[in-house]
Motif scaffolding. Structure first.
Motif, PDB file in Angstrom:
ATOM      1  N   ILE A   1       7.661   8.599   3.138  1.00 37.87           N
ATOM      2  CA  ILE A   1       9.003   8.800   3.678  1.00 37.87           C
ATOM      3  C   ILE A   1       9.256  10.303   3.812  1.00 37.87           C
ATOM      4  O   ILE A   1       8.907  11.089   2.926  1.00 37.87           O
ATOM      5  N   ASP A   2       9.841  10.737   4.953  1.00 40.89           N
ATOM      6  CA  ASP A   2      10.121  12.156   5.138  1.00 40.89           C
ATOM      7  C   ASP A   2      11.561  12.474   4.753  1.00 40.89           C
ATOM      8  O   ASP A   2      12.323  11.602   4.321  1.00 40.89           O
ATOM      9  N   ALA A   3      11.962  13.743   4.917  1.00 44.26           N
ATOM     10  CA  ALA A   3      13.272  14.191   4.452  1.00 44.26           C
ATOM     11  C   ALA A   3      14.416  13.514   5.181  1.00 44.26           C
ATOM     12  O   ALA A   3      15.540  13.456   4.671  1.00 44.26           O
ATOM     13  N   SER A   4      14.165  13.007   6.382  1.00 45.47           N
ATOM     14  CA  SER A   4      15.203  12.319   7.154  1.00 45.47           C
ATOM     15  C   SER A   4      15.225  10.821   6.906  1.00 45.47           C
ATOM     16  O   SER A   4      16.018  10.104   7.519  1.00 45.47           O
ATOM     17  N   GLY A   5      14.351  10.327   6.047  1.00 42.92           N
ATOM     18  CA  GLY A   5      14.289   8.900   5.757  1.00 42.92           C
ATOM     19  C   GLY A   5      13.389   8.125   6.681  1.00 42.92           C
ATOM     20  O   GLY A   5      13.257   6.901   6.537  1.00 42.92           O
ATOM     21  N   ASN A   6      12.742   8.799   7.654  1.00 43.97           N
ATOM     22  CA  ASN A   6      11.778   8.112   8.510  1.00 43.97           C
ATOM     23  C   ASN A   6      10.554   7.722   7.689  1.00 43.97           C
ATOM     24  O   ASN A   6      10.179   8.421   6.741  1.00 43.97           O
ATOM     25  N   VAL A   7       9.908   6.622   8.066  1.00 38.89           N
ATOM     26  CA  VAL A   7       8.749   6.132   7.335  1.00 38.89           C
ATOM     27  C   VAL A   7       7.507   6.335   8.199  1.00 38.89           C
ATOM     28  O   VAL A   7       7.390   5.754   9.278  1.00 38.89           O
TER      29      VAL A   7
ATOM     30  N   THR B   1       1.936   6.111  13.078  1.00 38.63           N
ATOM     31  CA  THR B   1       3.188   6.108  13.810  1.00 38.63           C
ATOM     32  C   THR B   1       4.323   6.389  12.835  1.00 38.63           C
ATOM     33  O   THR B   1       4.122   6.424  11.614  1.00 38.63           O
ATOM     34  N   ARG B   2       5.518   6.596  13.379  1.00 41.64           N
ATOM     35  CA  ARG B   2       6.690   6.897  12.557  1.00 41.64           C
ATOM     36  C   ARG B   2       7.780   5.877  12.855  1.00 41.64           C
ATOM     37  O   ARG B   2       8.165   5.678  14.009  1.00 41.64           O
ATOM     38  N   LEU B   3       8.278   5.243  11.807  1.00 37.29           N
ATOM     39  CA  LEU B   3       9.344   4.258  11.904  1.00 37.29           C
ATOM     40  C   LEU B   3      10.652   4.931  11.521  1.00 37.29           C
ATOM     41  O   LEU B   3      10.719   5.668  10.531  1.00 37.29           O
ATOM     42  N   SER B   4      11.704   4.674  12.279  1.00 33.40           N
ATOM     43  CA  SER B   4      12.992   5.305  12.002  1.00 33.40           C
ATOM     44  C   SER B   4      13.579   4.814  10.682  1.00 33.40           C
ATOM     45  O   SER B   4      13.207   3.762  10.162  1.00 33.40           O
ATOM     46  N   ALA B   5      14.529   5.574  10.144  1.00 29.82           N
ATOM     47  CA  ALA B   5      15.097   5.283   8.833  1.00 29.82           C
ATOM     48  C   ALA B   5      15.820   3.945   8.784  1.00 29.82           C
ATOM     49  O   ALA B   5      15.960   3.357   7.711  1.00 29.82           O
ATOM     50  N   ASP B   6      16.293   3.455   9.936  1.00 34.76           N
ATOM     51  CA  ASP B   6      16.959   2.151   9.957  1.00 34.76           C
ATOM     52  C   ASP B   6      16.012   1.021  10.329  1.00 34.76           C
ATOM     53  O   ASP B   6      16.440  -0.122  10.503  1.00 34.76           O
TER      54      ASP B   6
ATOM     55  N   SER C   1       0.828  -1.209   0.000  1.00 37.96           N
ATOM     56  CA  SER C   1       0.000   0.000   0.000  1.00 37.96           C
ATOM     57  C   SER C   1       0.859   1.254   0.000  1.00 37.96           C
ATOM     58  O   SER C   1       0.324   2.365  -0.007  1.00 37.96           O
ATOM     59  N   GLY C   2       2.169   1.094   0.029  1.00 40.36           N
ATOM     60  CA  GLY C   2       3.080   2.221  -0.018  1.00 40.36           C
ATOM     61  C   GLY C   2       4.365   1.841  -0.721  1.00 40.36           C
ATOM     62  O   GLY C   2       4.830   0.700  -0.611  1.00 40.36           O
ATOM     63  N   LEU C   3       4.942   2.791  -1.469  1.00 40.39           N
ATOM     64  CA  LEU C   3       6.200   2.575  -2.187  1.00 40.39           C
ATOM     65  C   LEU C   3       6.956   3.898  -2.188  1.00 40.39           C
ATOM     66  O   LEU C   3       6.396   4.943  -2.529  1.00 40.39           O
ATOM     67  N   ALA C   4       8.224   3.858  -1.777  1.00 41.31           N
ATOM     68  CA  ALA C   4       9.052   5.063  -1.754  1.00 41.31           C
ATOM     69  C   ALA C   4      10.496   4.676  -2.013  1.00 41.31           C
ATOM     70  O   ALA C   4      10.884   3.508  -1.859  1.00 41.31           O
ATOM     71  N   LEU C   5      11.311   5.657  -2.383  1.00 40.60           N
ATOM     72  CA  LEU C   5      12.732   5.458  -2.630  1.00 40.60           C
ATOM     73  C   LEU C   5      13.518   6.341  -1.687  1.00 40.60           C
ATOM     74  O   LEU C   5      13.140   7.492  -1.438  1.00 40.60           O
ATOM     75  N   ASP C   6      14.627   5.823  -1.135  1.00 35.84           N
ATOM     76  CA  ASP C   6      15.481   6.679  -0.324  1.00 35.84           C
ATOM     77  C   ASP C   6      16.601   7.257  -1.191  1.00 35.84           C
ATOM     78  O   ASP C   6      16.689   6.984  -2.392  1.00 35.84           O
ATOM     79  N   SER C   7      17.468   8.056  -0.589  1.00 38.53           N
ATOM     80  CA  SER C   7      18.498   8.755  -1.351  1.00 38.53           C
ATOM     81  C   SER C   7      19.530   7.813  -1.962  1.00 38.53           C
ATOM     82  O   SER C   7      20.236   8.187  -2.900  1.00 38.53           O
TER      83      SER C   7
ATOM     84  N   LEU D   1       5.026  15.445   6.410  1.00 36.10           N
ATOM     85  CA  LEU D   1       5.176  16.890   6.477  1.00 36.10           C
ATOM     86  C   LEU D   1       6.547  17.224   7.035  1.00 36.10           C
ATOM     87  O   LEU D   1       7.333  16.331   7.358  1.00 36.10           O
ATOM     88  N   ALA D   2       6.840  18.486   7.197  1.00 33.20           N
ATOM     89  CA  ALA D   2       8.100  18.905   7.809  1.00 33.20           C
ATOM     90  C   ALA D   2       8.051  18.577   9.298  1.00 33.20           C
ATOM     91  O   ALA D   2       7.501  19.323  10.097  1.00 33.20           O
ATOM     92  N   GLY D   3       8.584  17.420   9.656  1.00 37.16           N
ATOM     93  CA  GLY D   3       8.603  16.992  11.049  1.00 37.16           C
ATOM     94  C   GLY D   3       7.369  16.270  11.498  1.00 37.16           C
ATOM     95  O   GLY D   3       7.306  15.770  12.620  1.00 37.16           O
ATOM     96  N   GLY D   4       6.332  16.207  10.660  1.00 36.96           N
ATOM     97  CA  GLY D   4       5.093  15.552  11.067  1.00 36.96           C
ATOM     98  C   GLY D   4       4.482  14.804   9.910  1.00 36.96           C
ATOM     99  O   GLY D   4       5.163  14.400   8.978  1.00 36.96           O
TER     100      GLY D   4
END
Length: 725
Positions: free
Chosen positions: A379-385, A421-426, A287-293, A454-457
């Motif tokens: 995925i946010d700018a820090s890689g958190n999901v 919830t937010r899952l960390s980038a690792d 239900s979700g697909l994203a790419l990291d840097s 969002l930016a931080g949220g």
């Protein structure tokens, strides 16, 4: 025991509190997708339905732009023919143009001059920054489920493909289906439309279907779930094939499982860069697909597979519902309860970077147990999901600040709760899980759960409302877990051992009380509804404790954590449900150094399960290299048994091996035999040892703990007892 077990605790998460604001949508309106632009404005797509009480009522698609706090509607554009129209996918162009796709049953869905197609069941519409339609066209496929756009304004659409669709693949493109038209049924498509919506630049059959994305080079990434697992994979793929199974079957019907497939193609669609399955026995649906840097691929979704591939150091590597197929008449077999998953696949599609479940033990609904699901990820700018979805599990991870009355209720007929919830980038940590209440359950299918970072949220479309979630506020305690199996606890049993992880929790260095288990040590004191808890161990990043037996009979307790010998001092509180028993088996170190569900490199033996902390009859550790003799006794260890008879005392050690009840601990399948729990001499009395008889061969054993009130399943997929051949 408590001191040696600390070496097994590998997982961290972040216990934080979300700030939320909620804005209801107009009556009878359901949003399926959400995006956010650089200014923070929100964009929604979905449908308005004549009656939410009637899932077959006529619906019309819409696209809307809202202010960053969702309190004001900047514009609202309806997309409607004379029949049913519903929007599912949404994307933003670099100039804030809006692209939307969905499904239509209207022969007169509004299209623009020169449209790519004039008939079909999929629509694609582009709107300008002010909400005016730029182009609108049909696509001759079953439905549009997801859409993305490149810097040139080309729109990429994916969705399901059936044999009756008048779909023509571009000559020379990669194909996931055979030459026969019938082979298309149950697969998917990808279409790239030009900036004017008048022509298809690329059309691909047999890939995608659920989600689509692009990288900076224009390569196409697509994820889908296929009931007939015949899609191609590439050499070295992480999972080269999937074997079809039934997820629902009965005397006169059956429903096959759907297996997740992830593929990467070049911008022309003529070269398959990688393709792999990513699933378990009972399938998985993204239900979700994203790419990291780094080009790694993050997929999130829902699986019914206890053996969905996970990694040991991820947040929740184990499946915690009962992994056995269920029986629910008139069906003869129903797949195990669902769990959410988030997986990061490496950039070549050959290995996992990390992979985790997200879910609890499930809840009773209708005739069988329902589970938890992830409906959206971003995925946010820090890689958190950021993930959102729905849950039936009262023990859903991360509910540390949620009162018991606001948690999902695991009873028959109860609608599930939404969550975010937010899952960390690792993949190793989560924030506190926030409970949402707006998911629509009066329609044929659950709706809502799409999320945009969002930016931080985050912004979550929760059915009939928009929820703006602020950035989590940091707390010092960052993990509350069961020390035996690292389950993330939101409930606790009387006498259960609990481990807290975090930062600067106590003075540097490791320390355990010289004698006994005091209720105040190294400046640390912890209470449960004011009742002091024994401290077993303190360190800068870890505290081990015992929940007092005196909480028995209460429905909810607040754990107050105080640490006054560190700077700044700690004073934090967390909420637990109180349960009679929450039994778990202590897991051995071997389970954290190998995949949890496949120990194939042991003399040719492959067994699905986890390796417990187990001792053979001679006192040596049971393992692949040191198996038990057939029929010999093997000892494993138990936490969370609750109040026993004779009763144990909070903070006391056991002077001898004392048999306690519940006594009907059973190994299933029954070839292993039965055994009675005993205390462990010299250890805190709530830790029990269980002796069982090894079978004739290595097997995974699902354990139960029985008492006069019923059966308590031990969490996880079963434990592996190694037996000499």
């Amino acid at each position: 025991m408590a001191r040696t077990l600390r070496q097994l605790f590998l997982f961290l998460l972040t216990a934080n509190v979300f700030a939320q604001s909620t804005t209801p949508l107009p009556d009878n309106t359901v949003a399926n997708a959400v995006q956010v632009d650089a200014a923070g404005d929100l964009y929604l797509a979905g449908f308005s339905i004549a009656s939410t009480q009637n899932p077959n009522a006529l619906a019309h698609a819409f696209v809307a732009k809202l202010s960053p706090d969702a309190s004001q509607t900047i514009w609202w554009t309806a997309l409607a023919g004379s029949n049913d129209d519903r929007a599912f996918g949404l994307a933003l162009g670099s100039d804030n143009s809006v692209y939307v796709t969905g499904k239509t049953q209207s022969a007169d869905f509004p299209t623009t001059r020169g449209a790519f197609a004039t008939a079909g069941n999929t629509f694609v519409t582009k709107l300008g920054p002010s909400g005016a339609v730029v182009y609108s066209t049909y696509v001759a496929t079953t439905s549009g489920q997801a859409i993305t756009v490149d810097s040139a304004g080309d729109a990429f659409i994916t969705g399901p493909l059936s044999a009756s669709d008048a779909f023509q693949a571009t000559p020379g493109t990669v194909s996931g289906v055979g030459n026969a038209i019938q082979a298309r049924s149950g697969t998917a498509y990808i279409v790239e439309l030009n900036p004017a919506g008048t022509a298809a630049l690329v059309a691909i059959a047999g890939f995608g279907g659920n989600r689509i994305s692009l990288d900076a080079a224009g390569n196409i990434y697509a994820a889908g779930a296929f009931e007939n697992p015949q899609a191609p994979t590439t050499p070295g793929a992480f999972q080269g094939k999937a074997v079809s199974a039934e997820c629902l079957s009965g005397l006169f019907f059956n429903s096959p499982c759907a297996y997740q497939h992830v593929a990467k193609m070049d911008p022309t669609g003529t070269r398959l860069i990688f393709a792999t399955y990513l699933s378990g026995t009972y399938g998985a649906t993204p239900s979700g697909l994203a790419l990291d840097s780094a080009g790694n691929v993050i997929v999130a979704g829902t699986t019914n597979s206890p053996d969905y591939p996970t990694t040991p150091a991820a947040f929740q590597p184990e499946y915690f519902a009962n992994p056995s197929p269920q029986v629910a008449p008139p069906a003869s077999v129903v797949a195990p309860p669902s769990q959410g998953y988030v997986t990061k696949l490496n950039a070549t599609g050959t290995a996992l970077v990390w992979s985790t479940f997200f879910g609890g033990s499930g809840g009773g609904v209708r005739e069988f147990v329902e589970g938890d699901s992830i409906a959206g990820a971003s995925i946010d700018a820090s890689g958190n999901v950021w993930i959102a979805g729905s849950a039936y599990s009262a023990d859903l991870p991360g509910l540390w600040t949620t009162p018991l009355a606001s948690r999902p209720v695991a009873v028959n007929g109860q609608a599930p709760a939404g969550f975010v919830t937010r899952l960390s980038a690792d993949g190793s940590m989560i924030s506190a899980t926030g409970v949402l209440t707006g998911l629509r359950r009066d329609l044929a299918e659950p709706t809502g759960g799409a999320v945009a970072a969002l930016a931080g949220g985050g912004a979550v479309v929760d059915g009939s409302q928009v929820v703006i979630v602020g950035p989590p506020a940091s707390d010092r305690v960052t993990n509350i877990s069961d020390p035996s199996d690292n389950a993330k606890l939101v409930s606790v049993a009387p006498g259960q051992l609990v481990t807290l992880y975090g930062s600067n929790l106590a003075p540097e260095g490791t320390a355990a009380p010289a004698t006994g288990f005091p209720t105040s040590f190294n400046g640390v004191s912890i209470t449960f509804n004011g009742i002091p808890a024994p401290i077993l161990y303190t360190a800068a990043n870890q505290i081990n404790l015992q929940a007092p037996y005196e909480i028995a009979g209460q429905s909810q307790v607040t754990m107050e954590v105080s640490s006054q010998s560190v700077s700044p001092a700690i004073s934090e509180s967390y909420i637990f449900a109180v349960v009679d028993r929450q039994p778990s088996i202590f897991v051995g170190a071997g389970s954290y150094g190998a995949p949890l569900f496949d120990f194939a490199a042991c003399n040719g033996t492959s067994v699905a399960g986890v390796q417990p902390l187990a001792f053979n009859a001679d006192g040596t550790m049971n393992s692949c290299g040191n198996p038990a003799a057939p029929g010999s006794p093997v000892t494993i260890f138990l936490n969370g048994a609750g109040v026993t008879s004779p009763a144990q005392v909070t903070g006391a050690t056991s002077p001898a091996a004392i048999a306690v009840s519940p006594v009907g601990a059973v190994a299933s399948p029954g070839a292993i035999g039965t055994f009675a729990p005993q205390t462990v001499p010299g250890e805190i009395a709530s830790v029990l040892q269980l002796q069982l008889q090894a079978g004739t061969s290595t097997t995974a054993v699902k354990l139960e703990l029985r008492d006069a009130n019923g059966v308590f399943l031990l969490r996880g997929p079963g434990v592996v007892i190694w037996v000499a051949q």
